[in-house]
Structure formats: C-alpha cells, structure tokens
Design a protein around this motif. Structure first.
Motif, PDB file in Angstrom:
ATOM      1  N   GLU A  80       0.838  -1.203   0.000  1.00 57.35           N
ATOM      2  CA  GLU A  80       0.000   0.000   0.000  1.00 57.35           C
ATOM      3  C   GLU A  80       0.871   1.251   0.000  1.00 57.35           C
ATOM      4  O   GLU A  80       0.565   2.234  -0.681  1.00 57.35           O
ATOM      5  CB  GLU A  80      -0.915  -0.002   1.228  1.00 57.35           C
ATOM      6  N   LYS A  81       1.967   1.221   0.756  1.00 58.27           N
ATOM      7  CA  LYS A  81       2.856   2.375   0.839  1.00 58.27           C
ATOM      8  C   LYS A  81       3.652   2.567  -0.445  1.00 58.27           C
ATOM      9  O   LYS A  81       3.891   3.683  -0.883  1.00 58.27           O
ATOM     10  CB  LYS A  81       3.817   2.217   2.027  1.00 58.27           C
ATOM     11  N   ASP A  82       4.089   1.458  -1.037  1.00 59.52           N
ATOM     12  CA  ASP A  82       4.894   1.517  -2.263  1.00 59.52           C
ATOM     13  C   ASP A  82       4.780   0.179  -2.974  1.00 59.52           C
ATOM     14  O   ASP A  82       5.390  -0.806  -2.563  1.00 59.52           O
ATOM     15  CB  ASP A  82       6.356   1.819  -1.916  1.00 59.52           C
ATOM     16  N   GLY A  83       3.987   0.163  -4.037  1.00 59.36           N
ATOM     17  CA  GLY A  83       3.739  -1.085  -4.743  1.00 59.36           C
ATOM     18  C   GLY A  83       4.967  -1.688  -5.399  1.00 59.36           C
ATOM     19  O   GLY A  83       4.972  -2.866  -5.744  1.00 59.36           O
ATOM     20  N   LEU A  84       6.027  -0.889  -5.584  1.00 56.46           N
ATOM     21  CA  LEU A  84       7.230  -1.391  -6.242  1.00 56.46           C
ATOM     22  C   LEU A  84       8.318  -1.815  -5.262  1.00 56.46           C
ATOM     23  O   LEU A  84       9.372  -2.292  -5.671  1.00 56.46           O
ATOM     24  CB  LEU A  84       7.797  -0.318  -7.181  1.00 56.46           C
ATOM     25  N   CYS A  85       8.079  -1.634  -3.969  1.00 52.57           N
ATOM     26  CA  CYS A  85       9.099  -1.938  -2.965  1.00 52.57           C
ATOM     27  C   CYS A  85       9.391  -3.440  -2.920  1.00 52.57           C
ATOM     28  O   CYS A  85       8.510  -4.237  -2.587  1.00 52.57           O
ATOM     29  CB  CYS A  85       8.635  -1.462  -1.589  1.00 52.57           C
ATOM     30  N   PRO A  86      10.621  -3.863  -3.230  1.00 56.41           N
ATOM     31  CA  PRO A  86      10.947  -5.295  -3.168  1.00 56.41           C
ATOM     32  C   PRO A  86      10.905  -5.803  -1.726  1.00 56.41           C
ATOM     33  O   PRO A  86      11.340  -5.116  -0.800  1.00 56.41           O
ATOM     34  CB  PRO A  86      12.374  -5.359  -3.725  1.00 56.41           C
ATOM     35  N   ILE A  87      10.383  -7.013  -1.558  1.00 56.44           N
ATOM     36  CA  ILE A  87      10.327  -7.658  -0.246  1.00 56.44           C
ATOM     37  C   ILE A  87      11.117  -8.962  -0.331  1.00 56.44           C
ATOM     38  O   ILE A  87      10.790  -9.837  -1.132  1.00 56.44           O
ATOM     39  CB  ILE A  87       8.882  -7.970   0.173  1.00 56.44           C
ATOM     40  N   ILE A  88      12.166  -9.067   0.479  1.00 59.67           N
ATOM     41  CA  ILE A  88      12.962 -10.292   0.531  1.00 59.67           C
ATOM     42  C   ILE A  88      12.722 -10.958   1.882  1.00 59.67           C
ATOM     43  O   ILE A  88      13.020 -10.376   2.927  1.00 59.67           O
ATOM     44  CB  ILE A  88      14.463 -10.007   0.355  1.00 59.67           C
ATOM     45  N   PHE A  89      12.157 -12.150   1.860  1.00 57.65           N
ATOM     46  CA  PHE A  89      11.916 -12.884   3.098  1.00 57.65           C
ATOM     47  C   PHE A  89      13.205 -13.547   3.583  1.00 57.65           C
ATOM     48  O   PHE A  89      13.972 -14.100   2.789  1.00 57.65           O
ATOM     49  CB  PHE A  89      10.843 -13.953   2.887  1.00 57.65           C
ATOM     50  N   LEU A  90      13.432 -13.475   4.895  1.00 51.44           N
ATOM     51  CA  LEU A  90      14.547 -14.154   5.546  1.00 51.44           C
ATOM     52  C   LEU A  90      13.931 -15.136   6.529  1.00 51.44           C
ATOM     53  O   LEU A  90      13.241 -14.730   7.462  1.00 51.44           O
ATOM     54  CB  LEU A  90      15.438 -13.152   6.287  1.00 51.44           C
ATOM     55  N   SER A  91      14.152 -16.431   6.330  1.00 44.00           N
ATOM     56  CA  SER A  91      13.425 -17.405   7.140  1.00 44.00           C
ATOM     57  C   SER A  91      14.252 -18.655   7.420  1.00 44.00           C
ATOM     58  O   SER A  91      15.110 -19.045   6.626  1.00 44.00           O
ATOM     59  CB  SER A  91      12.133 -17.803   6.419  1.00 44.00           C
ATOM     60  N   CYS A  92      13.953 -19.268   8.562  1.00 43.20           N
ATOM     61  CA  CYS A  92      14.579 -20.552   8.891  1.00 43.20           C
ATOM     62  C   CYS A  92      13.769 -21.704   8.291  1.00 43.20           C
ATOM     63  O   CYS A  92      14.182 -22.862   8.353  1.00 43.20           O
ATOM     64  CB  CYS A  92      14.683 -20.714  10.407  1.00 43.20           C
ATOM     65  N   LEU A  93      12.609 -21.390   7.715  1.00 48.00           N
ATOM     66  CA  LEU A  93      11.751 -22.410   7.106  1.00 48.00           C
ATOM     67  C   LEU A  93      12.186 -22.645   5.665  1.00 48.00           C
ATOM     68  O   LEU A  93      12.197 -21.718   4.860  1.00 48.00           O
ATOM     69  CB  LEU A  93      10.286 -21.957   7.148  1.00 48.00           C
ATOM     70  N   ASP A  94      12.534 -23.889   5.348  1.00 51.34           N
ATOM     71  CA  ASP A  94      13.036 -24.167   4.006  1.00 51.34           C
ATOM     72  C   ASP A  94      12.135 -25.104   3.204  1.00 51.34           C
ATOM     73  O   ASP A  94      12.521 -25.591   2.142  1.00 51.34           O
ATOM     74  CB  ASP A  94      14.446 -24.756   4.073  1.00 51.34           C
ATOM     75  N   ASP A  95      10.911 -25.347   3.704  1.00 52.30           N
ATOM     76  CA  ASP A  95      10.005 -26.230   2.972  1.00 52.30           C
ATOM     77  C   ASP A  95       9.294 -25.457   1.863  1.00 52.30           C
ATOM     78  O   ASP A  95       9.105 -24.237   1.944  1.00 52.30           O
ATOM     79  CB  ASP A  95       8.968 -26.842   3.920  1.00 52.30           C
ATOM     80  N   SER A  96       8.900 -26.163   0.828  1.00 55.94           N
ATOM     81  CA  SER A  96       8.281 -25.545  -0.346  1.00 55.94           C
ATOM     82  C   SER A  96       7.013 -24.778   0.004  1.00 55.94           C
ATOM     83  O   SER A  96       6.752 -23.698  -0.535  1.00 55.94           O
ATOM     84  CB  SER A  96       7.960 -26.615  -1.397  1.00 55.94           C
ATOM     85  N   GLU A  97       6.213 -25.322   0.912  1.00 52.32           N
ATOM     86  CA  GLU A  97       4.950 -24.675   1.278  1.00 52.32           C
ATOM     87  C   GLU A  97       5.186 -23.288   1.866  1.00 52.32           C
ATOM     88  O   GLU A  97       4.483 -22.330   1.528  1.00 52.32           O
ATOM     89  CB  GLU A  97       4.190 -25.546   2.281  1.00 52.32           C
ATOM     90  N   SER A  98       6.189 -23.154   2.739  1.00 47.47           N
ATOM     91  CA  SER A  98       6.492 -21.864   3.364  1.00 47.47           C
ATOM     92  C   SER A  98       7.008 -20.865   2.338  1.00 47.47           C
ATOM     93  O   SER A  98       6.640 -19.686   2.354  1.00 47.47           O
ATOM     94  CB  SER A  98       7.529 -22.042   4.476  1.00 47.47           C
ATOM     95  N   ILE A  99       7.857 -21.338   1.440  1.00 49.44           N
ATOM     96  CA  ILE A  99       8.422 -20.458   0.414  1.00 49.44           C
ATOM     97  C   ILE A  99       7.329 -19.967  -0.528  1.00 49.44           C
ATOM     98  O   ILE A  99       7.232 -18.770  -0.826  1.00 49.44           O
ATOM     99  CB  ILE A  99       9.524 -21.192  -0.375  1.00 49.44           C
ATOM    100  N   ILE A 100       6.479 -20.887  -0.982  1.00 49.20           N
ATOM    101  CA  ILE A 100       5.389 -20.519  -1.891  1.00 49.20           C
ATOM    102  C   ILE A 100       4.429 -19.552  -1.216  1.00 49.20           C
ATOM    103  O   ILE A 100       3.976 -18.573  -1.819  1.00 49.20           O
ATOM    104  CB  ILE A 100       4.643 -21.782  -2.368  1.00 49.20           C
ATOM    105  N   SER A 101       4.118 -19.798   0.060  1.00 54.54           N
ATOM    106  CA  SER A 101       3.208 -18.923   0.799  1.00 54.54           C
ATOM    107  C   SER A 101       3.768 -17.508   0.897  1.00 54.54           C
ATOM    108  O   SER A 101       3.045 -16.523   0.701  1.00 54.54           O
ATOM    109  CB  SER A 101       2.968 -19.483   2.203  1.00 54.54           C
TER     110      SER A 101
END
Length: 242
Positions: free
Chosen positions: A72-93
C-alpha cells in the motif's frame, strides 16, 4: 549524487539483525531495524523504504501479514523474506503473499547483498521505463494502449469507446502500477468528490472497464477483496514518441 537506498530490516534475532545492519551500512545503505510486526508498522507509517528484508516468524505475528501495508505504501518496494523455514509450502506462501525473493537462514551476507542489488536494479528499471512511457504520452500493455495526448484507448488497433469516467479511472490505474488503490482513493481522485463509502460505483465501472480492454481475461486489474484494486501487467512495453 544518487540517493542512498533506505532498507527496513524486520528481524527478531538481535545478533543477526546487528550483523546484517552493520554489513549493509558498510555497503552504503541506510538501515532501520524492527524486531516485531508492531515496530515495523510504526516505521512503515513514518518512512519510505526502497526495500524490505522481512523475517517470516516474529514474536507478535507472521511477517507476511506486513506485505499488504508495504504494498500500500509503495507497490514497487521489493520484499525479501529471511526465514529458517526451508520447505516448499512456506516459500510458496511467502511469495504468494507478495514476497519478491526468499532466503533461508543461515545465509551468506554477500549473497544477501547480491540479491538486494538485483531486486533494486529491477525496481529502478521499472521506474525508468514507466517515466519514459509518461514522457512519450503512450502506455502499451498486453491487450491495450493508452494515448494520453489523444485521450484514446486502443485494443487490437481499434479505438475502445470509453466514457470520460472510464478513461480517467483507467489512466489513474496505469499511472499507479503494482500499488493497492483503495476504493475511497479511486473515487476521490477520479470522481473528484468524497466517496462516503460508495464502493459499488467503483466496482461497476471497473467491471465495465475490464470487459472493454480485455482485462477480464488477462487479470491486469486485480481485485483485493474488501480493499480495492491493483493494476499489474508484466507484458507492458516501452512506447514510442508520437
């Protein structure tokens, strides 16, 4: 002189947050750190960021809950997730909720830097392309073109008969790509009056517009249920000067 990119790091691991902040600061970025969703919301409401690094699991909620506010603030702002979850379901979500990239902890900071730079290059290229289209007075998309000089929309080379409101509504959408446009915002900027909660008028015009420009088949005008719309077309091409 080029402005320094401002990054928001949302991470509840204090040690990792500190190391990442120091590393990115040395790389030339300005970094703000939040350890909870609440702190992140406060910072997002105060500051414009060029990129967000987002932990998927935070003490007061999931990181993906912040994606709508970031968009909402900036539709072009890239979002990079940093996570300890490495399963496909978490990544896809995470990607389905609006993430642009995903890194599994532990990660190498040099790789994080490379991904930040790559995502910012994409953002800069998109912004430059959009500005060029504005300069050329011609927006070209997968199923239609908008000529702002002639106030004309064409589909497959044929002029599309649009009402004044429909044209103004479409122009507002294409000038704010990949941004959540709320019902009230659209009404106030296109109809030039307070919406007073009138969402149906906007919905009816969007429905008509989708059919006329072929967006009902391509999904370039996406509905965000209960909120508004997002204009998104990956196939737009650079317009030529008229």
């Amino acid at each position: 002189m080029k402005a320094v990119n401002h990054i928001l790091l949302v991470e509840d691991d204090c040690d990792l947050a500190h190391i990442t902040e120091v590393f990115l600061t040395h790389a030339g970025y300005t970094v703000d750190v939040a350890s909870t969703c609440a702190q992140a919301v406060s910072l997002l409401n105060q500051t414009t960021y060029q990129l967000v690094l987002l932990d998927s699991l935070l003490p007061d909620g999931k990181g993906n809950s912040l994606c709508p506010l970031i968009r909402e603030k900036d539709g072009l702002c890239p979002i990079i997730f940093l996570s300890c979850l490495d399963d496909s379901e978490s990544i896809i979500s995470a990607l389905d909720h609006g993430g642009d990239d995903y890194m599994v902890k532990p990660f190498k900071h040099v790789e994080l830097l490379a991904r930040i730079q790559a995502n910012l290059r994409k953002r800069e290229a998109y912004e430059a392309h959009h500005k060029q289209q504005e300069k050329n007075h011609l927006f070209e998309f997968s199923t239609f073109t908008v000529d702002t000089d002639l106030r004309e929309v064409r589909r497959d080379g044929t002029v599309v008969p649009l009402s004044t409101i429909e044209y103004d509504l479409l122009l507002y959408l294409v000038r704010h790509p990949d941004t959540l446009l709320l019902y009230d915002e659209l009404y106030e900027n296109v109809w030039n009056s307070s919406s007073l909660g009138d969402t149906r008028t906007v919905m009816v015009h969007i429905s008509s517009l989708r059919k006329k420009i072929g967006a009902d088949r391509t999904g370039v005008i996406r509905t965000v249920r209960g909120a508004g719309y997002v204009f998104h077309d990956m196939q737009n091409t650079e317009g030529e000067s008229l």
